[in-house]
Design a protein around this motif. Structure first.
Motif, mmCIF file in Angstrom:
data_model
loop_
_atom_site.group_PDB
_atom_site.id
_atom_site.type_symbol
_atom_site.label_atom_id
_atom_site.label_comp_id
_atom_site.label_asym_id
_atom_site.label_seq_id
_atom_site.Cartn_x
_atom_site.Cartn_y
_atom_site.Cartn_z
ATOM 1 N N GLU A 133 -88.405 61.040 7.586
ATOM 2 C CA GLU A 133 -87.237 61.907 7.578
ATOM 3 C C GLU A 133 -86.002 61.100 7.173
ATOM 4 O O GLU A 133 -86.012 59.878 7.176
ATOM 5 C CB GLU A 133 -87.022 62.532 8.958
ATOM 6 C CG GLU A 133 -86.601 61.544 10.053
ATOM 7 C CD GLU A 133 -87.696 60.606 10.505
ATOM 8 O OE1 GLU A 133 -87.653 59.426 10.070
ATOM 9 O OE2 GLU A 133 -88.560 61.012 11.277
ATOM 10 N N GLN A 134 -84.953 61.817 6.785
ATOM 11 C CA GLN A 134 -83.675 61.175 6.471
ATOM 12 C C GLN A 134 -82.879 60.919 7.747
ATOM 13 O O GLN A 134 -82.912 61.730 8.677
ATOM 14 C CB GLN A 134 -82.810 62.084 5.600
ATOM 15 C CG GLN A 134 -83.269 62.357 4.209
ATOM 16 C CD GLN A 134 -82.203 63.126 3.452
ATOM 17 O OE1 GLN A 134 -81.505 62.602 2.607
ATOM 18 N NE2 GLN A 134 -82.064 64.406 3.771
ATOM 19 N N LEU A 135 -82.137 59.838 7.754
ATOM 20 C CA LEU A 135 -81.132 59.598 8.779
ATOM 21 C C LEU A 135 -79.769 59.661 8.104
ATOM 22 O O LEU A 135 -79.454 58.832 7.249
ATOM 23 C CB LEU A 135 -81.343 58.240 9.447
ATOM 24 C CG LEU A 135 -80.225 57.750 10.390
ATOM 25 C CD1 LEU A 135 -79.933 58.771 11.484
ATOM 26 C CD2 LEU A 135 -80.591 56.396 10.991
ATOM 27 N N ILE A 136 -79.003 60.672 8.466
ATOM 28 C CA ILE A 136 -77.668 60.884 7.888
ATOM 29 C C ILE A 136 -76.635 60.526 8.943
ATOM 30 O O ILE A 136 -76.608 61.132 10.014
ATOM 31 C CB ILE A 136 -77.478 62.353 7.449
ATOM 32 C CG1 ILE A 136 -78.589 62.772 6.473
ATOM 33 C CG2 ILE A 136 -76.103 62.550 6.819
ATOM 34 C CD1 ILE A 136 -78.601 64.267 6.169
ATOM 35 N N THR A 137 -75.784 59.552 8.646
ATOM 36 C CA THR A 137 -74.792 59.089 9.623
ATOM 37 C C THR A 137 -73.387 59.486 9.192
ATOM 38 O O THR A 137 -72.982 59.256 8.050
ATOM 39 C CB THR A 137 -74.860 57.559 9.790
ATOM 40 O OG1 THR A 137 -76.140 57.207 10.326
ATOM 41 C CG2 THR A 137 -73.779 57.058 10.731
ATOM 42 N N ILE A 138 -72.666 60.082 10.133
ATOM 43 C CA ILE A 138 -71.245 60.414 9.943
ATOM 44 C C ILE A 138 -70.450 59.461 10.823
ATOM 45 O O ILE A 138 -70.699 59.359 12.023
ATOM 46 C CB ILE A 138 -70.959 61.866 10.373
ATOM 47 C CG1 ILE A 138 -71.826 62.844 9.576
ATOM 48 C CG2 ILE A 138 -69.478 62.207 10.207
ATOM 49 C CD1 ILE A 138 -71.837 64.247 10.156
ATOM 50 N N VAL A 179 -74.761 58.208 4.211
ATOM 51 C CA VAL A 179 -73.596 57.929 5.046
ATOM 52 C C VAL A 179 -72.424 58.779 4.583
ATOM 53 O O VAL A 179 -72.141 58.853 3.379
ATOM 54 C CB VAL A 179 -73.199 56.441 4.986
ATOM 55 C CG1 VAL A 179 -71.943 56.204 5.810
ATOM 56 C CG2 VAL A 179 -74.324 55.558 5.485
ATOM 57 N N ILE A 180 -71.755 59.408 5.526
ATOM 58 C CA ILE A 180 -70.533 60.147 5.233
ATOM 59 C C ILE A 180 -69.410 59.517 6.040
ATOM 60 O O ILE A 180 -69.433 59.535 7.276
ATOM 61 C CB ILE A 180 -70.668 61.639 5.584
ATOM 62 C CG1 ILE A 180 -71.851 62.261 4.837
ATOM 63 C CG2 ILE A 180 -69.366 62.384 5.248
ATOM 64 C CD1 ILE A 180 -72.129 63.707 5.216
ATOM 65 N N SER A 231 -73.625 56.884 -0.176
ATOM 66 C CA SER A 231 -72.436 57.067 0.662
ATOM 67 C C SER A 231 -71.455 58.013 0.001
ATOM 68 O O SER A 231 -71.392 58.122 -1.232
ATOM 69 C CB SER A 231 -71.755 55.721 0.934
ATOM 70 O OG SER A 231 -71.239 55.177 -0.252
ATOM 71 N N MET A 232 -70.703 58.702 0.826
ATOM 72 C CA MET A 232 -69.639 59.579 0.337
ATOM 73 C C MET A 232 -68.523 59.604 1.367
ATOM 74 O O MET A 232 -68.732 59.248 2.537
ATOM 75 C CB MET A 232 -70.169 60.993 0.067
ATOM 76 C CG MET A 232 -70.637 61.737 1.303
ATOM 77 S SD MET A 232 -71.301 63.388 0.925
ATOM 78 C CE MET A 232 -72.896 62.936 0.251
#
Length: 243
Positions: free
Chosen positions: A123-128, A154-155, A185-186
């Motif tokens: 799965e993806q790990l999306i970090t804010i 990454v956001i 990243s964004m």
């Protein structure tokens, strides 16, 4: 020091001999299955660090006179503190959103390492993540670097900019993103839009980490506090986006 008191010395450990010994049988995002002094117990807390905490609590309770089985029952009912590795799972796509107060490099590194030790990597790990204004500026690029290194996406977004320009804070964070991580990243200044984007990007069984504010239910911008609750927003967005 002990020899001059009536105190007794007791130890607890996961990997060495101790008076109170535990073994991690299962370590999942939904909790831990532990064997404590030969008794199995499922707890709703997450990560190896919480296994140590639970063992310390259990040992203390027993030493204070609580029956061992009663102590296990009570620890099985413990829940995470608001904003400290607090998580929900979306109803339809089973996306896990974790809200954590991690607002220093060490804390962010620890929570990401904990997630990565549990996840399957399918799965993806999306970090804010963001950094507060009017605080230590040197940590800003480091926080971004850690998030990019240990996440799939990454956001960067606003935290509590306080009296600072959030755009300036974010530029200082962006300086920490290494070239090999640029594509994942964004930067989205508006924190709500950052959370919404993460929810839109997330697919079934992905993990979203929303770091930095944890239990706080406000966002401070130009000296004014506005209502803002990371957990409430992600819950609402899961419903709105049919996640």
């Amino acid at each position: 020091m002990l020899q001059n008191t009536n105190a007794r010395k007791k130890s607890y450990a996961l990997k060495t001999y101790a008076d109170y010994k535990a073994q991690i049988l299962e370590n999942q995002l939904s909790g831990l299955l532990l064997k404590i002094n030969e008794q199995e117990v499922w707890v709703r807390l997450i990560g190896t660090f919480n296994a140590y905490n639970i063992l310390a609590i259990y040992g203390t309770a027993v030493e204070l006179g609580l029956e061992p089985l009663d102590a296990l029952r009570w620890v099985s009912e413990l829940e995470s503190v608001s904003g400290r590795f607090q998580f929900i799972v979306s109803a339809q796509e089973k996306i896990t959103a974790i809200v954590d107060y991690a607002h220093t490099p060490d804390a962010l590194d620890n929570v990401l390492q904990t997630i990565n030790s549990i996840r399957t990597k399918n799965e993806q790990l999306i970090t804010i993540v963001g950094c507060g204004g009017d605080r230590d500026k040197t940590k800003r690029p480091i926080m971004a670097q850690i998030a990019a290194q240990f996440s799939d996406k990454v956001i960067l977004t606003a935290d509590n900019p306080r009296t600072e320009d959030p755009e300036v804070i974010l530029r200082e964070m962006e300086a920490g993103i290494e070239p090999q991580h640029y594509k994942k990243s964004m930067t989205i200044t508006d924190r709500f839009q950052a959370i919404k984007t993460a929810c839109q990007l997330a697919k079934a069984h992905d993990i979203i980490l929303i770091a930095g504010k944890g239990h706080e239910t406000y966002q401070e911008i130009h000296g004014v506090r506005y209502e803002f609750d990371d957990m409430q927003h992600v819950q609402d967005l899961f419903i709105q986006l049919h996640k």
